[in-house]
Enzyme design. Sequence first.
Site, PDB file in Angstrom:
ATOM      1  N   HIS A 178      46.897  34.540  45.027  1.00  0.00           N
ATOM      2  CA  HIS A 178      45.612  35.096  44.604  1.00  0.00           C
ATOM      3  C   HIS A 178      44.788  34.089  43.793  1.00  0.00           C
ATOM      4  O   HIS A 178      43.730  34.423  43.259  1.00  0.00           O
ATOM      5  CB  HIS A 178      45.874  36.365  43.769  1.00  0.00           C
ATOM      6  CG  HIS A 178      44.693  37.217  43.534  1.00  0.00           C
ATOM      7  ND1 HIS A 178      44.194  37.484  42.265  1.00  0.00           N
ATOM      8  CD2 HIS A 178      43.885  37.887  44.396  1.00  0.00           C
ATOM      9  CE1 HIS A 178      43.143  38.273  42.355  1.00  0.00           C
ATOM     10  NE2 HIS A 178      42.931  38.538  43.620  1.00  0.00           N
ATOM     11  N   LYS A 231      42.387  30.883  42.644  1.00  0.00           N
ATOM     12  CA  LYS A 231      41.147  30.232  43.073  1.00  0.00           C
ATOM     13  C   LYS A 231      41.020  28.935  42.285  1.00  0.00           C
ATOM     14  O   LYS A 231      40.672  28.935  41.104  1.00  0.00           O
ATOM     15  CB  LYS A 231      39.914  31.102  42.816  1.00  0.00           C
ATOM     16  CG  LYS A 231      39.839  32.364  43.666  1.00  0.00           C
ATOM     17  CD  LYS A 231      40.388  33.548  42.938  1.00  0.00           C
ATOM     18  CE  LYS A 231      40.297  34.815  43.781  1.00  0.00           C
ATOM     19  NZ  LYS A 231      41.107  35.910  43.232  1.00  0.00           N
ATOM     20  N   ASP A 288      38.802  14.835  42.416  1.00  0.00           N
ATOM     21  CA  ASP A 288      39.138  13.514  41.863  1.00  0.00           C
ATOM     22  C   ASP A 288      39.966  13.577  40.581  1.00  0.00           C
ATOM     23  O   ASP A 288      40.038  12.584  39.844  1.00  0.00           O
ATOM     24  CB  ASP A 288      37.861  12.703  41.598  1.00  0.00           C
ATOM     25  CG  ASP A 288      37.181  12.269  42.885  1.00  0.00           C
ATOM     26  OD1 ASP A 288      37.829  12.358  43.948  1.00  0.00           O
ATOM     27  OD2 ASP A 288      36.007  11.867  42.828  1.00  0.00           O
ATOM     28  N   HIS A 314      33.705  42.156  39.684  1.00  0.00           N
ATOM     29  CA  HIS A 314      34.939  41.507  40.119  1.00  0.00           C
ATOM     30  C   HIS A 314      35.452  40.503  39.093  1.00  0.00           C
ATOM     31  O   HIS A 314      36.479  39.860  39.295  1.00  0.00           O
ATOM     32  CB  HIS A 314      34.712  40.808  41.468  1.00  0.00           C
ATOM     33  CG  HIS A 314      35.947  40.325  42.137  1.00  0.00           C
ATOM     34  ND1 HIS A 314      36.299  38.985  42.182  1.00  0.00           N
ATOM     35  CD2 HIS A 314      36.924  40.985  42.801  1.00  0.00           C
ATOM     36  CE1 HIS A 314      37.438  38.846  42.850  1.00  0.00           C
ATOM     37  NE2 HIS A 314      37.841  40.039  43.237  1.00  0.00           N
ATOM     38  N   LYS A 367      37.265  38.787  35.988  1.00  0.00           N
ATOM     39  CA  LYS A 367      38.509  39.008  35.244  1.00  0.00           C
ATOM     40  C   LYS A 367      38.415  38.183  33.966  1.00  0.00           C
ATOM     41  O   LYS A 367      38.660  36.968  33.971  1.00  0.00           O
ATOM     42  CB  LYS A 367      39.736  38.569  36.056  1.00  0.00           C
ATOM     43  CG  LYS A 367      39.803  39.157  37.487  1.00  0.00           C
ATOM     44  CD  LYS A 367      39.216  38.239  38.491  1.00  0.00           C
ATOM     45  CE  LYS A 367      39.591  38.524  39.929  1.00  0.00           C
ATOM     46  NZ  LYS A 367      39.557  39.858  40.403  1.00  0.00           N
ATOM     47  N   ASP A 411      36.865  38.103  19.245  1.00  0.00           N
ATOM     48  CA  ASP A 411      36.497  37.591  17.923  1.00  0.00           C
ATOM     49  C   ASP A 411      35.713  36.286  17.925  1.00  0.00           C
ATOM     50  O   ASP A 411      35.816  35.487  16.984  1.00  0.00           O
ATOM     51  CB  ASP A 411      37.756  37.409  17.060  1.00  0.00           C
ATOM     52  CG  ASP A 411      38.468  38.729  16.772  1.00  0.00           C
ATOM     53  OD1 ASP A 411      37.854  39.792  16.977  1.00  0.00           O
ATOM     54  OD2 ASP A 411      39.639  38.683  16.346  1.00  0.00           O
TER      55      ASP A 411
END
Length: 503
Positions: free
Chosen positions: A243, A245, A250, A420, A422, A427
Amino acid sequence: MIFSQKTTIILLLALQLIFIFIIFQSFAVHYAYLHIVFSTVAIVLAIYILNSSENPAYKLAWIVPLVIVPIFTVVLYILLKNQFSTRKVRNLYAKKSANTRPFLKTNKQIMSYLHESEPDFYKLANYVDKSGGYPVCGNTEVTYFPLGEDKYKAMLEELQKAQEFIFMEYFIIDDGEMWREIVKILLEKAKAGVEVRLLYDGMGSQFTLPFRYKKKLTDQGVKCLVFNPFRPMLSTIQNNRDHRKILVVDGNVAFNGGVNIADEYINLKERFGHWKDTAVMLKGDGVWNFTMMFLQMWEVISGDKTEYNMYRPTVKNVVNNGYVIPYGDSPLDDENVGELVYMDMINNAKDYIYISTPYLIPDNEMLTVLGYAAKSGVDVRIITPEIPDKWYVSVITRSFYRDLETLGVKVYEYKGGFNHAKMFLSDDKSAVVGTINLDYRSLYLHFECATYMYKTSCIKDIKADFDDMFENRCHRITHDDINNRSFWSRFMSVILRTIAPLL
């Protein structure tokens, strides 16, 4: 073709389940002693599950069907849990993580400073380093993108600058406008001698890319692998998806966040209203964690061996800008790194903890820490989507609203669209942006990754984005909203919450 690829796979899986169910139910009808045997095995299996180290909710999700349909569930559990392929991948991943550990060394100077000056953050950094395998990094500049469109624009710019290598690891790649622009650059770079590696998930991209797409890219100079290619066979390993991404260019630039490669993520195509997603771009020492994370997965799949030092950062930014921990989480070990990082943030929050998640299916432990924080006077807020992408997940998510309201947690829904993103923010000093949802799949079943930021300058941008969502783009869920849920939604939530860990 009579059936599409998707329909064929669904039919094959359904036929396997039906076949197992019919065969063993017929045994129970015609041979009573087999029913007794399987019922006895079901009791033994239930005791085994209860005494296992699995999450309590996951145990319950198996025990309920064991009671209702013992024969079918016994066979299904044994079939799924005792497979050579699962054990093989688990062993390969554990060995690879151990072998690459010397290349992810802790900066003793940073840890010494944190131990003296930032004891709470030191404890988290020490845990993620020793148990997760990813060290804390300084000398890293972080840019926050409040929308997928912003990340996409920066991605194209950085890809165009690539001189040595490009690593991409994504759950979903959809053959749309977004991907066509990216792959055009990848092919140009590969032709120019840049090493281009692409890794995508076999389930996430099963129906979004042309048949045998891996071969097509390989023939054009792109090194391409498919993580866990989906096969219409009942298998535990099919439940563990990549899952993550990740984009690394470089060794000097890395991208991470919730944005997959599909047009809806950058609002070129509308599926569930406006699509809200977020990402971060790292430049500096922290990129190395993502480079190694990618290479670990690549080698587990391919069996190749890499000269890791070839891919180290070549640009040395001197940035006095807080600290980052780019980290991964694996379902194949006994460490729930993603969940424990979230819990640490909640437990250490003094004033507020803001959370954004598309899927909210908290286990008892997560509910407990959220409730404790709220009852201690911390402002706990959670943003979920108003328009869901999966109706059954939305039913389960909304069934928790009453529990959260009772605990003192404020719940918001993203108006007119699908949230979508996450993210965690606490603080004005710590934040996480990544791929990890607050559900069982992300916390226990998937390979995930995220970027933990501590006192980085971009935290103010994340706070501004949360403030904007609360004030202008979200609706706070009220007691009346909870009471006005339809009978159908309430009824389905009773059933679905029982088996939520298996969905």
